[in-house]
Design a protein around this motif. Structure first.
Motif, short mmCIF file in Angstrom:
data_model
loop_
_atom_site.label_atom_id
_atom_site.label_comp_id
_atom_site.label_asym_id
_atom_site.label_seq_id
_atom_site.Cartn_x
_atom_site.Cartn_y
_atom_site.Cartn_z
N LEU A 1 53.99 53.27 74.74
CA LEU A 1 55.44 53.36 74.83
C LEU A 1 55.79 54.09 76.12
N ASP A 2 56.69 53.48 76.91
CA ASP A 2 57.10 54.13 78.15
C ASP A 2 57.70 55.49 77.83
N ASP A 3 57.27 56.50 78.61
CA ASP A 3 57.70 57.86 78.32
C ASP A 3 59.19 58.09 78.51
N SER A 4 59.91 57.16 79.13
CA SER A 4 61.36 57.31 79.26
C SER A 4 62.05 57.23 77.91
N ALA A 5 61.37 56.72 76.89
CA ALA A 5 61.96 56.65 75.54
C ALA A 5 62.35 58.03 75.05
N GLY A 6 61.60 59.05 75.47
CA GLY A 6 61.88 60.42 75.05
C GLY A 6 63.18 60.99 75.58
N ALA B 1 71.05 44.00 74.70
CA ALA B 1 71.83 45.14 75.17
C ALA B 1 73.30 44.78 75.29
N GLU B 2 73.58 43.63 75.90
CA GLU B 2 74.97 43.18 76.06
C GLU B 2 75.64 42.96 74.72
N ALA B 3 74.96 42.27 73.81
CA ALA B 3 75.55 41.94 72.51
C ALA B 3 75.83 43.18 71.67
N MET B 4 74.96 44.19 71.80
CA MET B 4 75.14 45.41 71.00
C MET B 4 76.01 46.44 71.70
N GLY B 5 76.30 46.23 73.00
CA GLY B 5 77.08 47.21 73.75
C GLY B 5 76.30 48.49 73.99
N VAL B 6 74.97 48.35 74.18
CA VAL B 6 74.08 49.50 74.37
C VAL B 6 73.53 49.45 75.79
N SER B 7 73.34 50.61 76.40
CA SER B 7 72.76 50.67 77.74
C SER B 7 71.37 50.03 77.75
N PRO B 8 71.07 49.21 78.76
CA PRO B 8 69.73 48.59 78.85
C PRO B 8 68.59 49.62 78.95
N ASP B 9 68.91 50.86 79.29
CA ASP B 9 67.90 51.92 79.33
C ASP B 9 67.45 52.33 77.92
N ARG B 10 68.27 52.02 76.91
CA ARG B 10 67.96 52.37 75.52
C ARG B 10 67.40 51.21 74.73
N VAL C 1 58.66 48.82 76.93
CA VAL C 1 59.34 49.33 78.12
C VAL C 1 60.82 48.98 78.09
N PRO C 2 61.66 49.74 78.81
CA PRO C 2 63.10 49.43 78.84
C PRO C 2 63.36 48.05 79.43
N VAL C 3 64.34 47.35 78.87
CA VAL C 3 64.68 46.03 79.39
C VAL C 3 65.28 46.11 80.79
N ALA C 4 65.72 47.31 81.17
CA ALA C 4 66.31 47.50 82.50
C ALA C 4 65.26 47.47 83.60
N GLY C 5 64.00 47.51 83.26
CA GLY C 5 62.93 47.54 84.26
C GLY C 5 61.84 46.53 83.98
N GLN C 6 60.68 46.81 84.55
CA GLN C 6 59.53 45.92 84.40
C GLN C 6 58.33 46.73 83.95
N LEU C 7 57.32 46.04 83.47
CA LEU C 7 56.07 46.67 83.09
C LEU C 7 55.20 46.88 84.32
N ASP C 8 54.67 48.08 84.47
CA ASP C 8 53.71 48.40 85.52
C ASP C 8 52.32 48.16 84.92
N LEU C 9 51.70 47.05 85.27
CA LEU C 9 50.41 46.69 84.69
C LEU C 9 49.31 47.69 85.04
N LYS C 10 49.34 48.21 86.24
CA LYS C 10 48.33 49.23 86.62
C LYS C 10 48.52 50.49 85.79
N GLY C 11 49.77 50.88 85.58
CA GLY C 11 50.08 52.04 84.76
C GLY C 11 49.65 51.84 83.32
N LEU C 12 49.83 50.62 82.81
CA LEU C 12 49.41 50.31 81.44
C LEU C 12 47.89 50.43 81.32
#
Length: 183
Positions: A141-146, A62-71, A89-100
């Motif tokens: 795929l985390d639904d935040s991708a949408g 994200a830093e190298a590309m200048g892109v928001s970690p949410d993307r 999942v977004p690099v800005a967060g973590q994986l919820d194993l129960k949700g997976l």
């Protein structure tokens, strides 16, 4: 965030982005870019100089590309009730194993052994792509991708990302969309 000039990107280790329209052309590249090209999906390849000392592959991208970690999305391999499953999942967060586990109708999820993940996908840790894997694994795929027009995922090598529409990624990987990321 302002778009960085080509000179600034090169100074910071980023290289040029290369847009692709998919559908034919050369078959050179990683298995992920070959799969995208064969599917005729439009995508852009971003490359940057990988720093092995950086504590987070995704945040580095994200830093190298200048892109928001949410993307920028990381690809993780988990074991859900004895079945390897890919979580994106977004690099800005973590994986919820129960949700997976819930997303695939399972009871229990744990991170997969890194060596097993590498052998199964054909990629090295920090470069595992949800696309072009040696053995196709079920994918969530985390639904935040949408929320984004495009997202970035590993292109199958450290220092190489592909940017594509989340719908294209979901279609190519037969992914289930579910809330599996947490901040």
């Amino acid at each position: 965030m302002a778009k960085k000039s080509k000179k600034q990107q090169q100074k910071e280790g980023a290289r040029e982005a290369h847009p692709h329209k998919g559908g034919g052309g050369r078959r050179a590249g990683t298995p992920a870019t070959v799969a995208l090209t064969a599917a005729g999906v439009p995508f852009t390849v971003h490359s940057y100089d990988h720093d092995p000392a950086h504590p987070s592959y995704g945040e580095e991208a994200a830093e190298a590309m200048g892109v928001s970690p949410d993307r920028v999305f990381k690809t993780l391999v988990a074991d859900v009730d004895g079945v390897l499953t890919v979580a994106v999942v977004p690099v800005a967060g973590q994986l919820d194993l129960k949700g997976l586990a819930a997303a695939v109708g399972g009871k229990r999820a744990a991170m997969a052994d890194p060596a097993l993940a590498e052998r199964t996908t054909g990629y090295v840790r920090g470069g595992i792509s949800p696309l072009g894997q040696r053995k196709r694994l079920r994918t969530v795929l985390d639904d935040s991708a949408g929320l984004h027009e495009t997202i970035c995922v590993s292109a199958g090598r450290r220092g190489l990302e592909v940017e594509l529409a989340p719908g294209d990624l979901a279609e190519l990987t037969a992914a289930v969309l579910a809330p599996i990321g947490r901040v």
